[in-house]
Write a protein that holds these residues in place. Sequence first.
Motif, mmCIF file in Angstrom:
data_model
loop_
_atom_site.group_PDB
_atom_site.id
_atom_site.type_symbol
_atom_site.label_atom_id
_atom_site.label_comp_id
_atom_site.label_asym_id
_atom_site.label_seq_id
_atom_site.Cartn_x
_atom_site.Cartn_y
_atom_site.Cartn_z
ATOM 1 N N GLU A 1 0.849 -1.341 0.110
ATOM 2 C CA GLU A 1 -0.135 0.073 -0.004
ATOM 3 C C GLU A 1 0.904 1.237 -0.169
ATOM 4 O OE1 GLU A 1 -2.579 -0.384 3.286
ATOM 5 O OE2 GLU A 1 -3.641 -2.081 2.487
ATOM 6 N N SER A 2 2.105 1.182 0.791
ATOM 7 C CA SER A 2 3.000 2.411 0.771
ATOM 8 C C SER A 2 3.320 2.636 -0.554
ATOM 9 C CB SER A 2 3.859 2.109 1.987
ATOM 10 O OG SER A 2 4.770 3.170 1.772
ATOM 11 N N ARG A 3 3.946 1.457 -1.214
ATOM 12 C CA ARG A 3 4.603 1.609 -2.544
ATOM 13 C C ARG A 3 3.584 2.161 -3.620
ATOM 14 N NH1 ARG A 3 8.922 -3.386 -3.546
ATOM 15 N NH2 ARG A 3 10.185 -3.055 -1.743
ATOM 16 N N THR A 4 2.394 1.642 -3.396
ATOM 17 C CA THR A 4 1.470 2.047 -4.433
ATOM 18 C C THR A 4 0.935 3.694 -4.258
ATOM 19 O OG1 THR A 4 0.408 -0.016 -4.413
ATOM 20 C CG2 THR A 4 -1.118 1.650 -5.176
ATOM 21 N N ALA A 5 0.608 3.749 -3.054
ATOM 22 C CA ALA A 5 0.760 5.318 -2.644
ATOM 23 C C ALA A 5 1.685 6.337 -3.119
ATOM 24 C CB ALA A 5 0.262 5.606 -1.281
ATOM 25 N N SER A 6 2.910 5.771 -3.049
ATOM 26 C CA SER A 6 4.018 6.664 -3.496
ATOM 27 C C SER A 6 3.959 6.755 -4.914
ATOM 28 C CB SER A 6 5.447 6.013 -3.223
ATOM 29 O OG SER A 6 5.383 5.842 -1.572
ATOM 30 N N ARG A 7 3.708 5.763 -5.933
ATOM 31 C CA ARG A 7 3.568 5.621 -7.253
ATOM 32 C C ARG A 7 2.725 6.646 -7.754
ATOM 33 N NH1 ARG A 7 4.428 3.791 -12.127
ATOM 34 N NH2 ARG A 7 2.873 2.979 -13.394
ATOM 35 N N HIS A 8 1.640 6.575 -6.951
ATOM 36 C CA HIS A 8 0.496 7.472 -7.509
ATOM 37 C C HIS A 8 0.817 8.895 -7.248
ATOM 38 C CE1 HIS A 8 -2.785 4.061 -6.640
ATOM 39 N NE2 HIS A 8 -2.093 3.974 -7.459
ATOM 40 N N GLN A 9 1.498 9.205 -5.990
ATOM 41 C CA GLN A 9 1.796 10.584 -6.068
ATOM 42 C C GLN A 9 2.901 11.004 -6.998
ATOM 43 O OE1 GLN A 9 0.532 12.963 -3.834
ATOM 44 N NE2 GLN A 9 -1.088 11.259 -3.661
ATOM 45 N N CYS B 1 -3.774 8.407 -13.052
ATOM 46 C CA CYS B 1 -2.630 8.370 -12.204
ATOM 47 C C CYS B 1 -2.841 7.632 -10.993
ATOM 48 C CB CYS B 1 -2.267 9.927 -11.690
ATOM 49 S SG CYS B 1 -1.658 10.937 -13.167
ATOM 50 N N LEU B 2 -4.055 7.807 -10.389
ATOM 51 C CA LEU B 2 -4.668 7.033 -9.084
ATOM 52 C C LEU B 2 -4.778 5.476 -9.563
ATOM 53 C CD1 LEU B 2 -6.866 9.742 -7.289
ATOM 54 C CD2 LEU B 2 -4.369 9.222 -6.995
ATOM 55 N N ARG B 3 -4.779 5.261 -10.652
ATOM 56 C CA ARG B 3 -4.916 3.823 -11.148
ATOM 57 C C ARG B 3 -3.499 3.420 -11.567
ATOM 58 N NH1 ARG B 3 -10.838 2.898 -13.884
ATOM 59 N NH2 ARG B 3 -12.093 4.229 -12.503
#
Length: 243
Positions: free
Chosen positions: A47-55, A122-124
Amino acid sequence: MNPVSVEELVQAGRAASMTASVISEWAHKGTPKQREFLYELLQAEHESRTASRHQRLLKAAKLPALKSLVGYDWTSVTFPTDYGREALSDLDFLDHAQDLVLFGDVGTGKTHLATALAAAACLRGIPARFFTTASLVMTLRRAKDEGRLDKELGSIAKNQLLVIDEFGYLPIDSDGARLLFQVIADGYEKRSLVLTTNLEFKRWGTVFGDDNMAAAVIDRIVHHGRLLQFRGQSYRVKHALMK
């Protein structure tokens, strides 16, 4: 043996790129409670990596503002008979490298919708990039003058979605028109384009300064594209302080 410190765990985590075999081995060694802990740890890391990628994607998209489809006012939008809000919100057009032309009156939500679609992409985890027509032409012209046009075109091509806003609002010289044409032509059947404009197709020749070039662009966009029409009073005028 001294207890492992939190700092040591953090350093080990940063250095590790875990494989399925290692995870399986240690999961089999652990108790049910330890496996539950390991699962929660891996989920949190994902979840942390996904959130970082989205940002990172949102930052790279260079959106003028962060907009969302949630609460968007659709009253000004008319969809094609074979296409609607649900399909658009699902971003299904990105799966098929299809294009959208958001055409209509000033202030009726075209830029908001285009920006929200880019943010949703981006959020996907889908790379997207936002330009006004003027900023795109300026970026390409500067890259050409500095001898790095191919690199800039390659950077733009990495995005699955390209938004070109305010098409037709300002005139473009012949060199800028050719550069804009190159971007649109290069993306044909490879990535999706969302273009906002208040000009009907028959007037696009005035933007490119060449009816043949405009016809070639239109031909590509309509082949795999849809037209969304916007009609109504400007949101900014409706809510203006100056009456």
